[in-house]
Scaffold this motif. Structure first.
Motif, PDB file in Angstrom:
ATOM      1  N   MET A 108      20.501   2.669 -13.392  1.00 53.07           N
ATOM      2  CA  MET A 108      20.621   4.089 -13.716  1.00 53.07           C
ATOM      3  C   MET A 108      19.941   4.390 -15.044  1.00 53.07           C
ATOM      4  O   MET A 108      20.064   3.624 -16.012  1.00 53.07           O
ATOM      5  N   LEU A 109      19.196   5.488 -15.075  1.00 51.51           N
ATOM      6  CA  LEU A 109      18.517   5.948 -16.279  1.00 51.51           C
ATOM      7  C   LEU A 109      19.061   7.318 -16.668  1.00 51.51           C
ATOM      8  O   LEU A 109      19.382   8.132 -15.795  1.00 51.51           O
ATOM      9  N   ILE A 110      19.155   7.560 -17.965  1.00 51.32           N
ATOM     10  CA  ILE A 110      19.467   8.891 -18.469  1.00 51.32           C
ATOM     11  C   ILE A 110      18.151   9.541 -18.855  1.00 51.32           C
ATOM     12  O   ILE A 110      17.399   9.013 -19.689  1.00 51.32           O
ATOM     13  N   LEU A 111      17.871  10.671 -18.220  1.00 51.41           N
ATOM     14  CA  LEU A 111      16.618  11.375 -18.432  1.00 51.41           C
ATOM     15  C   LEU A 111      16.883  12.733 -19.072  1.00 51.41           C
ATOM     16  O   LEU A 111      17.788  13.460 -18.661  1.00 51.41           O
ATOM     17  N   GLU A 112      16.081  13.061 -20.060  1.00 48.64           N
ATOM     18  CA  GLU A 112      16.151  14.351 -20.738  1.00 48.64           C
ATOM     19  C   GLU A 112      14.733  14.830 -21.036  1.00 48.64           C
ATOM     20  O   GLU A 112      13.807  14.015 -21.144  1.00 48.64           O
ATOM     21  N   ARG A 113      14.565  16.127 -21.173  1.00 48.95           N
ATOM     22  CA  ARG A 113      13.277  16.612 -21.640  1.00 48.95           C
ATOM     23  C   ARG A 113      12.996  16.016 -23.015  1.00 48.95           C
ATOM     24  O   ARG A 113      13.903  15.909 -23.849  1.00 48.95           O
ATOM     25  N   ALA A 114      11.757  15.632 -23.242  1.00 48.16           N
ATOM     26  CA  ALA A 114      11.415  14.939 -24.484  1.00 48.16           C
ATOM     27  C   ALA A 114      11.791  15.767 -25.712  1.00 48.16           C
ATOM     28  O   ALA A 114      12.311  15.233 -26.703  1.00 48.16           O
ATOM     29  N   ALA A 115      11.555  17.073 -25.657  1.00 47.72           N
ATOM     30  CA  ALA A 115      11.881  17.932 -26.797  1.00 47.72           C
ATOM     31  C   ALA A 115      13.387  17.973 -27.045  1.00 47.72           C
ATOM     32  O   ALA A 115      13.836  17.982 -28.212  1.00 47.72           O
ATOM     33  N   ASP A 116      14.188  17.972 -25.993  1.00 46.51           N
ATOM     34  CA  ASP A 116      15.642  17.991 -26.147  1.00 46.51           C
ATOM     35  C   ASP A 116      16.143  16.687 -26.756  1.00 46.51           C
ATOM     36  O   ASP A 116      17.037  16.685 -27.618  1.00 46.51           O
ATOM     37  N   ALA A 117      15.580  15.570 -26.286  1.00 47.98           N
ATOM     38  CA  ALA A 117      15.980  14.271 -26.839  1.00 47.98           C
ATOM     39  C   ALA A 117      15.644  14.188 -28.314  1.00 47.98           C
ATOM     40  O   ALA A 117      16.444  13.692 -29.132  1.00 47.98           O
ATOM     41  N   GLN A 118      14.481  14.690 -28.679  1.00 44.19           N
ATOM     42  CA  GLN A 118      14.079  14.679 -30.095  1.00 44.19           C
ATOM     43  C   GLN A 118      14.998  15.561 -30.927  1.00 44.19           C
ATOM     44  O   GLN A 118      15.402  15.192 -32.040  1.00 44.19           O
ATOM     45  N   ALA A 119      15.361  16.710 -30.379  1.00 43.25           N
ATOM     46  CA  ALA A 119      16.190  17.658 -31.120  1.00 43.25           C
ATOM     47  C   ALA A 119      17.574  17.095 -31.417  1.00 43.25           C
ATOM     48  O   ALA A 119      18.154  17.380 -32.464  1.00 43.25           O
ATOM     49  N   ARG A 120      18.122  16.277 -30.512  1.00 47.76           N
ATOM     50  CA  ARG A 120      19.456  15.716 -30.766  1.00 47.76           C
ATOM     51  C   ARG A 120      19.382  14.359 -31.467  1.00 47.76           C
ATOM     52  O   ARG A 120      20.413  13.717 -31.698  1.00 47.76           O
ATOM     53  N   GLY A 121      18.165  13.928 -31.813  1.00 50.44           N
ATOM     54  CA  GLY A 121      17.999  12.671 -32.535  1.00 50.44           C
ATOM     55  C   GLY A 121      18.271  11.444 -31.696  1.00 50.44           C
ATOM     56  O   GLY A 121      18.690  10.399 -32.215  1.00 50.44           O
ATOM     57  N   ALA A 122      18.018  11.542 -30.404  1.00 54.45           N
ATOM     58  CA  ALA A 122      18.291  10.425 -29.502  1.00 54.45           C
ATOM     59  C   ALA A 122      17.257   9.321 -29.670  1.00 54.45           C
ATOM     60  O   ALA A 122      16.085   9.575 -29.968  1.00 54.45           O
ATOM     61  N   ARG A 123      17.685   8.079 -29.425  1.00 54.55           N
ATOM     62  CA  ARG A 123      16.752   6.963 -29.337  1.00 54.55           C
ATOM     63  C   ARG A 123      16.037   7.068 -27.991  1.00 54.55           C
ATOM     64  O   ARG A 123      16.668   7.169 -26.950  1.00 54.55           O
ATOM     65  N   VAL A 124      14.718   7.028 -28.000  1.00 55.07           N
ATOM     66  CA  VAL A 124      13.926   7.161 -26.771  1.00 55.07           C
ATOM     67  C   VAL A 124      13.223   5.837 -26.502  1.00 55.07           C
ATOM     68  O   VAL A 124      12.445   5.353 -27.310  1.00 55.07           O
ATOM     69  N   TYR A 125      13.509   5.270 -25.328  1.00 54.19           N
ATOM     70  CA  TYR A 125      12.853   4.014 -24.949  1.00 54.19           C
ATOM     71  C   TYR A 125      11.382   4.234 -24.615  1.00 54.19           C
ATOM     72  O   TYR A 125      10.503   3.477 -25.035  1.00 54.19           O
ATOM     73  N   ALA A 126      11.127   5.226 -23.783  1.00 55.34           N
ATOM     74  CA  ALA A 126       9.783   5.536 -23.310  1.00 55.34           C
ATOM     75  C   ALA A 126       9.871   6.862 -22.573  1.00 55.34           C
ATOM     76  O   ALA A 126      10.947   7.465 -22.468  1.00 55.34           O
ATOM     77  N   HIS A 127       8.735   7.322 -22.060  1.00 56.26           N
ATOM     78  CA  HIS A 127       8.696   8.561 -21.283  1.00 56.26           C
ATOM     79  C   HIS A 127       8.316   8.279 -19.834  1.00 56.26           C
ATOM     80  O   HIS A 127       7.474   7.422 -19.565  1.00 56.26           O
TER      81      HIS A 127
END
Length: 412
Positions: free
Chosen positions: A241-260
């Motif tokens: 299972m993966l958690i997917l978010e719009r890249a801008a939303d992930a950046q706005a909440r300061g999330a750690r992003v593995y990749a796109h």
């Protein structure tokens, strides 16, 4: 099909959960897959069958992981999905108690659903009579129930669906989730695949059609993608299972992003129920569509996590597809050599491995590759992991019915 864009739509992978024959949890999975050691072994549930081995999740105790009351009400396919989803949500730093559940979607890929429950209850009605059939059958076995239970457990009450495109289902689920995010139907999607279908009936049928390896004397050497001595796949179970978010939303909440996840292509062969198109025409179109969707040139792709089933037809055809579309540059691997073929969960688990390869700059080896088939003319990673800096990678998934699903993963 993917589509041509003027600007790329990036979806951030902010969390992952894996429950596979390689272990429970992302770190256990990555360590085992990078070791190149197969997980295949004798399977007591298959004793007496012509093929009596498979790849099972080790030490999986659903009662301990989910609570005995909940576990009792779920088919194993939903147990696997729920454990993986809980890990992914926690990994993403999200809290179901505080999120807006109406903006959280669930898309799960599965081919068979609760096959074990169907088989058990069918035997019961034949042997003991209809009055002994479990009333829970209709909320345990249907293919949609894994997504339903994820919504119930996590309070994810946005769009909720299961996609079933055979062995491409997990990949199709991630592509579909990406489309939901782009359409602004939700802000977060729990997407992936789950399968547990190594039942006696299923395995007997797969053997009869010649799909399975018959290497009973040495199960750990049975799954050998791209090897000249391959003779079929090894069935496995698991969930990713993966958690997917719009890249801008992930950046706005300061999330750690593995990749796109930046591209998705889907096609049909329209050729044969189980055999790939001899020129891989549908698969080629899916790869090209995913690249176009991601605005990625073939020369930019440094890695392919291949469908790589260890069957005679698939591996040669897929290698031709890769070379035709991407050239001889990408480093190719098939993680099915370690974990076997997870059917509807395969595409999701392999997408997660592709994300980890891009994130960590490390490509796992293809287990049991001792003598590459001379008709396989791509750069297959064997023996040990390969360190490489990746800007873009491709994850291929193909299924019975000629259904093809391809994802493009790019560096964050």
């Amino acid at each position: 099909m993917g589509r041509r864009r003027n600007t790329r739509f990036d979806v951030a992978v902010t969390g992952m959960g894996l429950v596979t024959p390689a272990g429970i949890g992302v770190e256990a999975n990555w360590a085992r897959v990078c070791s190149g050691r197969s997980t295949a072994s004798r399977d007591e549930a298959l004793a007496g069958l012509p093929v009596d081995f498979s790849c099972r999740v080790p030490d999986f105790d659903p009662g301990a992981l989910l609570g005995r009351r909940l576990a009792w009400r779920l088919d194993r396919v939903s147990q696997l999905a729920l454990v993986a989803a809980r890990e992914a949500v926690a990994d993403a730093g999200l809290d179901p108690k505080t999120w807006d559940g109406a903006r959280v979607g669930v898309v799960v890929g599965s081919s068979f659903g609760g096959a074990a429950t169907y088989e058990r209850e069918h035997a019961r009605v034949l042997e003991e009579g209809p009055e002994w059939v479990s009333p829970l059958l209709m909320v345990m076995a249907p293919v949609n129930m894994s997504a339903g239970y994820l919504a119930i457990d996590l309070g994810a009450v946005g769009p909720n669906l299961v996609v079933s495109t055979a062995c491409a289902a997990g990949s199709t689920a991630i592509g579909t989730a990406r489309q939901l995010l782009e359409a602004d139907m939700c802000d977060v999607v729990i997407a992936g695949g789950t399968e547990s279908t190594s039942t006696r009936t299923t395995m007997a049928s797969l053997h009869r059609m010649g799909a399975l390896s018959v290497r009973r004397d040495d199960p750990q050497a049975a799954s050998r993608p791209f090897d000249a001595d391959r003779d079929g796949f090894v069935a496995g179970e698991g969930a990713g299972m993966l958690i997917l978010e719009r890249a801008a939303d992930a950046q706005a909440r300061g999330a750690r992003v593995y990749a796109h996840v930046s591209g998705y292509g889907a096609t049909a062969d329209g050729h044969h129920p189980s055999a790939p198109h001899p020129e891989g025409a549908g698969a080629q179109r899916a790869v090209r569509a995913a690249l176009a969707d991601a605005l990625v040139e073939p020369a930019d792709v440094g890695h392919v996590n291949a469908h790589g089933t260890s069957t005679p037809l698939n591996d040669v055809t897929e290698s031709r597809v890769i070379r035709q579309v991407l050239g001889d540059g990408p480093a190719v691997t098939s993680t099915k050599g370690v974990i076997g073929h997870l059917i509807g969960a395969a595409g999701a688990v392999e997408a997660a491995y592709t994300v980890l390869a891009v994130h960590r700059g490390q490509i796992p080896p293809t287990a049991n590759l001792t003598s590459r088939d001379p008709e396989v003319t791509v750069d297959v990673v064997g023996k040990e992991t390969r360190a490489v800096r990746l800007s873009a990678a491709v994850s291929n998934s193909f299924g019975f019915g000629g259904q093809n699903s391809v994802l493009v993963v790019t560096a964050a």
